[in-house]
Write an enzyme that holds these catalytic residues in place. Structure first.
Site, short mmCIF file in Angstrom:
data_model
loop_
_atom_site.label_atom_id
_atom_site.label_comp_id
_atom_site.label_asym_id
_atom_site.label_seq_id
_atom_site.Cartn_x
_atom_site.Cartn_y
_atom_site.Cartn_z
N LYS A 140 0.86 -1.01 0.20
CA LYS A 140 0.02 0.13 0.03
C LYS A 140 0.82 1.22 0.06
O LYS A 140 0.71 2.33 -0.65
CB LYS A 140 -0.85 -0.05 1.23
CG LYS A 140 -1.97 -1.24 1.05
CD LYS A 140 -2.83 -1.41 2.45
CE LYS A 140 -3.76 -2.60 2.01
NZ LYS A 140 -4.32 -3.09 3.15
N ASP A 181 -11.49 1.91 3.02
CA ASP A 181 -11.58 0.34 2.81
C ASP A 181 -13.16 0.05 2.62
O ASP A 181 -13.52 -1.02 2.18
CB ASP A 181 -11.31 -0.31 3.94
CG ASP A 181 -9.92 -1.33 3.85
OD1 ASP A 181 -9.35 -1.13 2.90
OD2 ASP A 181 -9.10 -1.64 4.96
N GLN A 186 -5.15 -2.29 9.14
CA GLN A 186 -4.95 -3.71 8.50
C GLN A 186 -5.67 -4.76 9.19
O GLN A 186 -5.36 -4.91 10.61
CB GLN A 186 -3.63 -3.72 8.52
CG GLN A 186 -2.99 -5.17 7.50
CD GLN A 186 -3.35 -5.01 6.14
OE1 GLN A 186 -3.44 -3.89 5.42
NE2 GLN A 186 -4.07 -6.09 5.77
#
Ligand code: NDP
Length: 285
Positions: free
Chosen positions: A52, A119, A96
């Site tokens: 990322k 997300d 995460q």
């Protein structure tokens, strides 16, 4: 022989597009920033987070990786999330997953400000997706839709079968296909006659987490097969959920693993982060 849907090519194109827009924003004095929080030492998570950060660099997006040790408490993590929510220089924020077992993932996800939830995991964004309102779409299913559209074949009216019903892949995948006017069947571990159902699919999406789960006898001639799975094989290499070589003989289009959905997932995160910055600066699309 199936045509390959290259996640690499599509992701590169998407990131170039994002980079151009980020550059334009910078010219207007607007910077784009993503914060990624990681807790503990899970090797796969570390790899994903590094990917990322690399994508951000390629797109001109500023990125900050906040690393917490394994023993971090839920409250300490929530404090950081709240601080990022309040920080006007942070446009996108993600935590995460998976988190260590002593931390409730739901509490942490729910604490992320929906306007920074790149997300697309918070209940607000999920709810908006369900009713078709503007939202951040979860990156993996959004990437799969892009890959399907890249084939030039219509999704409208097609029979789509999704194997797997997780909140981050299977369920939103089924919703997005439905929003594209496919007729969708969502399968899971209690589904009966799975192979029969799969054989009817014009579009087959596998998100199971089991290597070579989808075999050639489960695939209709000419189907489009999207392989979401990422499984570390006994050979130490990454494999999808689809028996790639056998299914390639029957499908019209297929995504590879690696080099498929994973790369598009990452590109969609860049798109969402740019979108977050645009919305926060009053630029709506
Ligand atoms: P989950 O483990 O959360 O979900 C797996 C799903 O598969 C469940 O719904 C389960 O059913 C279903 N399933 C398991 N066994 C069977 C079976 N025998 N028949 C039918 N269905 C079955 O996984 P995720 O959705 O998080 O991930 C799936 C895969 O995708 C993994 O390999 C993961 O690594 C990968 N992944 C890849 C991403 C990418 O960027 N490419 C992003 C996210 C995930 P039930 O609900 O009944 O238990």
């Amino acid at each position: 022989m199936a045509m390959l849907i290259s996640g690499k090519e599509l992701a590169e194109k998407e990131k170039e597009k994002v980079a151009r827009e980020v550059e334009t924003l910078r010219g207007e004095g607007i910077r784009v920033k993503l914060v990624v929080i990681i807790v503990g030492d899970d090797p796969a998570s570390k790899t994903y987070v590094a990917g990322k950060a690399k994508d951000c660099a390629a797109c001109g997006i500023e990125s900050e990786v906040v690393r917490f040790p394994q023993q971090t408490t839920e409250e300490e993590l929530l404090e950081k999330v709240r601080a990022c929510n309040e920080d006007p220089t942070v446009n996108g924020l993600l935590v995460q997953l998976p988190l260590p077992k002593h931390i409730c993932e739901k509490n942490v996800i729910n604490a992320i400000a929906p306007e920074k939830d790149v997300d697309g995991f918070t209940p607000v964004n999920v709810g908006r997706m369900v009713i078709g309102e503007s939202c951040f779409l979860p990156c993996t299913p959004a990437g799969c839709i892009e890959m399907l559209q890249s084939t030039g074949l219509p999704i409208d009216g097609k029979k789509a079968v999704v194997i797997g019903r997780s909140n981050i892949v299977g369920k939103p995948m089924a919703l997005l296909l439905c929003a594209q006017n496919a007729t969708v069947t969502l399968c899971h571990s209690h589904t009966r006659d799975l192979a029969d159902i799969c054989r009817q699919a014009d579009i087959l999406v596998a998100a199971v987490g089991r290597e070579s789960f989808v075999t050639a006898d489960m695939v209709k001639e000419g189907a489009v097969v999207i392989d979401v799975g990422i499984n570390r094989g006994a050979d130490g290499k990454l494999h999808g959920d689809v028996d790639f070589s056998a299914v390639s003989e029957k499908a019209a289009f297929i995504t590879p693993v690696p080099g498929g959905v994973g790369l598009m997932t990452r590109a969609m995160l860049m798109r969402n982060t740019l979108e977050a910055a645009k919305r926060q600066s009053g630029r709506f699309e």
